[in-house]
Design an enzyme around this catalytic site. Structure first.
Site, PDB file in Angstrom:
ATOM      1  N   HIS A 251      22.218 -41.157  -2.510  1.00  0.00           N
ATOM      2  CA  HIS A 251      20.926 -40.613  -2.074  1.00  0.00           C
ATOM      3  C   HIS A 251      19.779 -41.333  -2.764  1.00  0.00           C
ATOM      4  O   HIS A 251      19.968 -42.000  -3.785  1.00  0.00           O
ATOM      5  CB  HIS A 251      20.834 -39.114  -2.395  1.00  0.00           C
ATOM      6  CG  HIS A 251      21.618 -38.262  -1.442  1.00  0.00           C
ATOM      7  ND1 HIS A 251      22.963 -38.052  -1.564  1.00  0.00           N
ATOM      8  CD2 HIS A 251      21.218 -37.575  -0.331  1.00  0.00           C
ATOM      9  CE1 HIS A 251      23.378 -37.278  -0.577  1.00  0.00           C
ATOM     10  NE2 HIS A 251      22.344 -36.969   0.190  1.00  0.00           N
TER      11      HIS A 251
ATOM     12  N   LYS B  82      16.115 -37.201  -5.358  1.00  0.00           N
ATOM     13  CA  LYS B  82      16.955 -36.010  -5.101  1.00  0.00           C
ATOM     14  C   LYS B  82      17.206 -35.264  -6.406  1.00  0.00           C
ATOM     15  O   LYS B  82      17.610 -35.847  -7.405  1.00  0.00           O
ATOM     16  CB  LYS B  82      18.287 -36.439  -4.460  1.00  0.00           C
ATOM     17  CG  LYS B  82      19.151 -35.257  -4.075  1.00  0.00           C
ATOM     18  CD  LYS B  82      20.312 -35.669  -3.199  1.00  0.00           C
ATOM     19  CE  LYS B  82      21.244 -34.504  -2.906  1.00  0.00           C
ATOM     20  NZ  LYS B  82      20.585 -33.377  -2.236  1.00  0.00           N
TER      21      LYS B  82
HETATM   22  P1  NAD Z   1      10.449 -32.872  -1.498  1.00  0.00           P
HETATM   23  O1  NAD Z   1      10.368 -32.808  -2.990  1.00  0.00           O
HETATM   24  O2  NAD Z   1       9.860 -34.051  -0.808  1.00  0.00           O
HETATM   25  O3  NAD Z   1       9.791 -31.553  -0.856  1.00  0.00           O
HETATM   26  C1  NAD Z   1       9.969 -30.247  -1.357  1.00  0.00           C
HETATM   27  C2  NAD Z   1       8.661 -29.522  -1.155  1.00  0.00           C
HETATM   28  O4  NAD Z   1       8.847 -28.129  -1.435  1.00  0.00           O
HETATM   29  C3  NAD Z   1       7.534 -30.013  -2.079  1.00  0.00           C
HETATM   30  O5  NAD Z   1       6.418 -30.398  -1.323  1.00  0.00           O
HETATM   31  C4  NAD Z   1       7.246 -28.801  -2.972  1.00  0.00           C
HETATM   32  O6  NAD Z   1       5.885 -28.713  -3.343  1.00  0.00           O
HETATM   33  C5  NAD Z   1       7.644 -27.669  -2.039  1.00  0.00           C
HETATM   34  N1  NAD Z   1       7.901 -26.387  -2.673  1.00  0.00           N
HETATM   35  C6  NAD Z   1       8.533 -26.104  -3.828  1.00  0.00           C
HETATM   36  N2  NAD Z   1       8.563 -24.777  -4.048  1.00  0.00           N
HETATM   37  C7  NAD Z   1       7.932 -24.206  -2.993  1.00  0.00           C
HETATM   38  C8  NAD Z   1       7.667 -22.862  -2.615  1.00  0.00           C
HETATM   39  N3  NAD Z   1       8.024 -21.827  -3.382  1.00  0.00           N
HETATM   40  N4  NAD Z   1       7.018 -22.646  -1.456  1.00  0.00           N
HETATM   41  C9  NAD Z   1       6.644 -23.659  -0.655  1.00  0.00           C
HETATM   42  N5  NAD Z   1       6.866 -24.959  -0.965  1.00  0.00           N
HETATM   43  C10 NAD Z   1       7.510 -25.218  -2.112  1.00  0.00           C
HETATM   44  O7  NAD Z   1      11.994 -32.742  -1.156  1.00  0.00           O
HETATM   45  P2  NAD Z   1      12.709 -33.092   0.234  1.00  0.00           P
HETATM   46  O8  NAD Z   1      13.281 -34.462   0.181  1.00  0.00           O
HETATM   47  O9  NAD Z   1      11.834 -32.699   1.356  1.00  0.00           O
HETATM   48  O10 NAD Z   1      13.966 -32.107   0.171  1.00  0.00           O
HETATM   49  C11 NAD Z   1      13.785 -30.695   0.128  1.00  0.00           C
HETATM   50  C12 NAD Z   1      15.156 -30.043   0.026  1.00  0.00           C
HETATM   51  O11 NAD Z   1      15.911 -30.320   1.213  1.00  0.00           O
HETATM   52  C13 NAD Z   1      16.015 -30.550  -1.135  1.00  0.00           C
HETATM   53  O12 NAD Z   1      16.753 -29.480  -1.663  1.00  0.00           O
HETATM   54  C14 NAD Z   1      16.937 -31.549  -0.469  1.00  0.00           C
HETATM   55  O13 NAD Z   1      18.144 -31.765  -1.179  1.00  0.00           O
HETATM   56  C15 NAD Z   1      17.171 -30.859   0.847  1.00  0.00           C
HETATM   57  N6  NAD Z   1      17.652 -31.690   1.958  1.00  0.00           N
HETATM   58  C16 NAD Z   1      18.491 -31.072   2.816  1.00  0.00           C
HETATM   59  C17 NAD Z   1      18.940 -31.754   3.921  1.00  0.00           C
HETATM   60  C18 NAD Z   1      19.841 -31.031   4.884  1.00  0.00           C
HETATM   61  O14 NAD Z   1      20.209 -31.614   5.913  1.00  0.00           O
HETATM   62  N7  NAD Z   1      20.170 -29.762   4.615  1.00  0.00           N
HETATM   63  C19 NAD Z   1      18.549 -33.069   4.158  1.00  0.00           C
HETATM   64  C20 NAD Z   1      17.681 -33.678   3.257  1.00  0.00           C
HETATM   65  C21 NAD Z   1      17.226 -32.965   2.162  1.00  0.00           C
END
Ligand code: NAD
Length: 259
Positions: A147, A151
């Site tokens: 990744h 991450k």
């Molecule tokens: P990122 O850090 O770019 O975005 C996360 C966002 O959440 C940030 O903007 C942060 O400010 C916000 N945030 C944190 N706490 C919050 C709250 N209480 N309320 C509202 N917003 C809040 O991360 P990302 O790359 O977008 O990934 C997010 C999550 O998704 C991670 O856990 C990642 O592992 C997961 N992910 C899952 C999949 C899937 O297919 N399930 C795919 C990719 C990523």
């Protein structure tokens, strides 16, 4: 129209979710929540990022909350959204079993549906199903997941789920080995070694290598862009109203994914 609020809307996945919802004729983006970039418009729409999920849910009466935030926020977000009558689709990873149990409890007590999928990419889901179904033919299996270096959690939720599924049909015999440096043989998830790689330039990739006398079989999936997750997210948002209770894994709503 299904009214959708995106939580984590300023993040990499949240932005992709907002775009996917805006582009779908059956979905309406009614709110976007994040702790950062508040007040900014989402993807050229009139929706502005708000820092209060309570306020957005109260004002929009959304049908579905889509959560891509951080593991520590998921339970609170789920309580806020279900109390206001919304179903939830969760993609945030790094949820330990206590959090998954809490989500089941929230779904039961609120009578609202919650779907959690560690991977919304259709190809990755199919990889997991194939691995589960062929694992019994092999002596050993190891997982390499790669990744991007932002991450937060390791190993990935997908690799944990893949190891869980493989271990249903394959129990590797312990090896006589000396680990000269801790971690050299990866983390053991259900006795399956999982090796995590974090590098700039990567998105989300997973390789499963099965071994048997004189041969290996490698199955690999690559998400080269975050749009790869969006057909699965949209599918989940459309299905969640009818998928009663707590559901784990996109395969449970993918037609014909039983393999
Ligand atoms: P990122 O850090 O770019 O975005 C996360 C966002 O959440 C940030 O903007 C942060 O400010 C916000 N945030 C944190 N706490 C919050 C709250 N209480 N309320 C509202 N917003 C809040 O991360 P990302 O790359 O977008 O990934 C997010 C999550 O998704 C991670 O856990 C990642 O592992 C997961 N992910 C899952 C999949 C899937 O297919 N399930 C795919 C990719 C990523």
């Amino acid at each position: 129209m299904i009214k959708v609020v995106a939580s984590g809307a300023a993040g990499k996945m949240g932005m992709a979710v907002c775009r996917a919802v805006l582009e779908d004729d059956d979905l309406e983006l009614v709110g976007a929540v994040d702790k950062v970039n508040t007040g900014e418009n989402v993807s050229g729409s009139s929706i502005k990022i708000d820092d209060s999920l309570e306020r957005v849910m109260d004002e929009t009466h959304a049908d579905v909350l889509v959560d891509f935030t951080i593991a520590d926020s998921v339970i609170e977000n789920a309580e806020i959204a279900t109390k206001r009558g919304a179903h939830i689709v969760i993609g945030t990873t790094g949820l330990a079993s206590d959090k998954l149990d809490a989500l089941k409890g929230i779904s039961e007590s609120s009578q609202k549906n919650i779907l959690y999928a560690p991977n919304f990419a259709i190809g990755a889901v199919l990889l997991m199903k194939v691995c589960e179904s062929i694992a019994g033919y092999f002596d050993r299996a190891e997982i390499i997941e790669k990744h991007h270096d932002q991450k937060a959690d390791a190993p990935s939720g997908t690799s944990i789920m893949t190891a869980n599924l493989i271990s249903k049909n394959l129990t590797p015999q312990p090896l006589q080995e000396i680990e000269k440096f801790k971690g050299a043989r990866g983390a053991k998830v259900d006795d399956i070694p999982v090796h995590s790689v974090r590098l700039p330039g990567l998105v989300a990739h997973q390789e499963v290598i099965f071994g048997l006398q004189g041969q290996t079989l490698t199955i690999r999936h690559d998400s080269i862009d975050r749009v790869s997750f969006m057909p699965g997210v949209v599918m989940a948002v459309k299905a969640i109203g009818k998928k009663t209770g707590f559901t784990m894994g996109l395969d449970k709503i993918m037609p014909g994914a039983g393999i």
